[in-house]
Design a protein around this motif. Sequence first.
Motif, PDB file in Angstrom:
ATOM      1  N   GLY A 193      54.955  91.683   0.607  1.00 35.31           N
ATOM      2  CA  GLY A 193      54.258  90.679   0.919  1.00 35.31           C
ATOM      3  C   GLY A 193      53.662  89.608   2.031  1.00 35.31           C
ATOM      4  O   GLY A 193      52.924  88.923   1.582  1.00 35.31           O
ATOM      5  N   ASN A 194      54.068  90.273   3.198  1.00 32.72           N
ATOM      6  CA  ASN A 194      53.056  89.988   4.266  1.00 32.72           C
ATOM      7  C   ASN A 194      50.938  90.213   3.458  1.00 32.72           C
ATOM      8  O   ASN A 194      50.946  91.620   3.513  1.00 32.72           O
ATOM      9  CB  ASN A 194      52.926  90.360   5.268  1.00 32.72           C
ATOM     10  N   SER A 195      50.736  89.719   4.273  1.00 29.74           N
ATOM     11  CA  SER A 195      48.627  89.486   3.460  1.00 29.74           C
ATOM     12  C   SER A 195      47.725  89.381   3.885  1.00 29.74           C
ATOM     13  O   SER A 195      48.266  88.021   4.909  1.00 29.74           O
ATOM     14  CB  SER A 195      49.172  89.694   2.579  1.00 29.74           C
ATOM     15  N   ASN A 196      47.036  88.870   4.077  1.00 30.94           N
ATOM     16  CA  ASN A 196      44.983  87.980   4.079  1.00 30.94           C
ATOM     17  C   ASN A 196      44.689  87.988   2.716  1.00 30.94           C
ATOM     18  O   ASN A 196      44.980  89.255   2.076  1.00 30.94           O
ATOM     19  CB  ASN A 196      44.946  88.656   4.843  1.00 30.94           C
ATOM     20  N   TYR A 197      43.137  87.376   2.897  1.00 26.24           N
ATOM     21  CA  TYR A 197      42.276  88.388   1.713  1.00 26.24           C
ATOM     22  C   TYR A 197      41.913  89.233   1.717  1.00 26.24           C
ATOM     23  O   TYR A 197      41.212  89.062   2.960  1.00 26.24           O
ATOM     24  CB  TYR A 197      41.762  86.433   2.438  1.00 26.24           C
ATOM     25  N   LEU A 198      41.260  89.737   1.346  1.00 24.73           N
ATOM     26  CA  LEU A 198      40.663  90.700   0.798  1.00 24.73           C
ATOM     27  C   LEU A 198      39.030  90.775   1.819  1.00 24.73           C
ATOM     28  O   LEU A 198      38.899  90.988   2.578  1.00 24.73           O
ATOM     29  CB  LEU A 198      40.175  91.401  -0.058  1.00 24.73           C
ATOM     30  N   VAL A 199      38.899  89.688   0.821  1.00 21.29           N
ATOM     31  CA  VAL A 199      37.303  89.023   1.383  1.00 21.29           C
ATOM     32  C   VAL A 199      36.687  87.457   1.338  1.00 21.29           C
ATOM     33  O   VAL A 199      36.969  87.215   0.732  1.00 21.29           O
ATOM     34  CB  VAL A 199      36.245  89.416   0.156  1.00 21.29           C
ATOM     35  N   THR A 200      36.377  87.174   2.776  1.00 30.51           N
ATOM     36  CA  THR A 200      36.933  86.114   2.920  1.00 30.51           C
ATOM     37  C   THR A 200      35.038  85.683   3.145  1.00 30.51           C
ATOM     38  O   THR A 200      34.287  85.884   4.361  1.00 30.51           O
ATOM     39  CB  THR A 200      37.091  84.984   4.196  1.00 30.51           C
ATOM     40  N   ILE A 201      33.515  85.068   2.782  1.00 29.45           N
ATOM     41  CA  ILE A 201      33.128  84.499   3.373  1.00 29.45           C
ATOM     42  C   ILE A 201      32.576  82.803   2.565  1.00 29.45           C
ATOM     43  O   ILE A 201      32.693  82.580   1.649  1.00 29.45           O
ATOM     44  CB  ILE A 201      31.783  85.041   1.808  1.00 29.45           C
ATOM     45  N   ASP A 202      32.471  82.265   3.814  1.00 28.11           N
ATOM     46  CA  ASP A 202      32.374  80.823   4.527  1.00 28.11           C
ATOM     47  C   ASP A 202      30.985  80.898   4.588  1.00 28.11           C
ATOM     48  O   ASP A 202      30.855  81.118   5.602  1.00 28.11           O
ATOM     49  CB  ASP A 202      33.812  80.736   4.953  1.00 28.11           C
ATOM     50  N   ALA A 203      29.867  80.499   4.247  1.00 29.81           N
ATOM     51  CA  ALA A 203      29.285  79.732   4.142  1.00 29.81           C
ATOM     52  C   ALA A 203      27.718  78.845   3.846  1.00 29.81           C
ATOM     53  O   ALA A 203      28.248  78.224   2.252  1.00 29.81           O
ATOM     54  CB  ALA A 203      27.785  81.311   4.030  1.00 29.81           C
TER      55      ALA A 203
END
Length: 191
Positions: free
Chosen positions: A91-101
């Motif tokens: 269950g340790n995970s991160n986001y696949l795609v992060t786009i903050d713009a």
Amino acid sequence: MSSISGNHITAAGDEAILTEYNAAVTNLTIDHNLIDGQTFTGTNAASGDQFSVPNVSRGLVYISGGKTVTNTQNITFTNNDVTGVTGGPNGNSNYLVTIDAVGATIEGNTFAGTVTGTSAQLRTRGTATTISGNTFDDGNLGANANAVEILDKAFSGADAADDTFAEVMADDTFNNRSVWLDHSLGGSWYV
């Protein structure tokens, strides 16, 4: 204008594509790429501070200015196949795609990567974001993971065709088990 196009980009224990946090990244196009691999080593990622604990999962694609983005502007993410792994069975995970713009176009992509924990295949937190024509295959999502996490303000200043979460739901394809609530939780929308 910078472009990353027509490549096969494989993560090998770290990010596949990363920009510096809230740096002056403008007019970047990422188009027609296969983005795969795993953002940690072994079967499971560690948990904790990614800057001091080894093997904490990273995001596969991370183009971010954070929630208060000002310098990352006019990002185009189109026609990519995103199939990497950002979470393990623990269950340790991160986001696949992060786009903050400030101004992001996210269109024509296939998001089919493995995400566990409470992360998502796509996270956006900037403003003037257009999301349309994507396929979210949640067959590789953990029980508490999401296909999409969109901060409320992401639609402010966006294309009139995609200025509500309901319109994103109508303009994108969600396979398998996706459901959504017609209100935000804690300032974000989730699928």
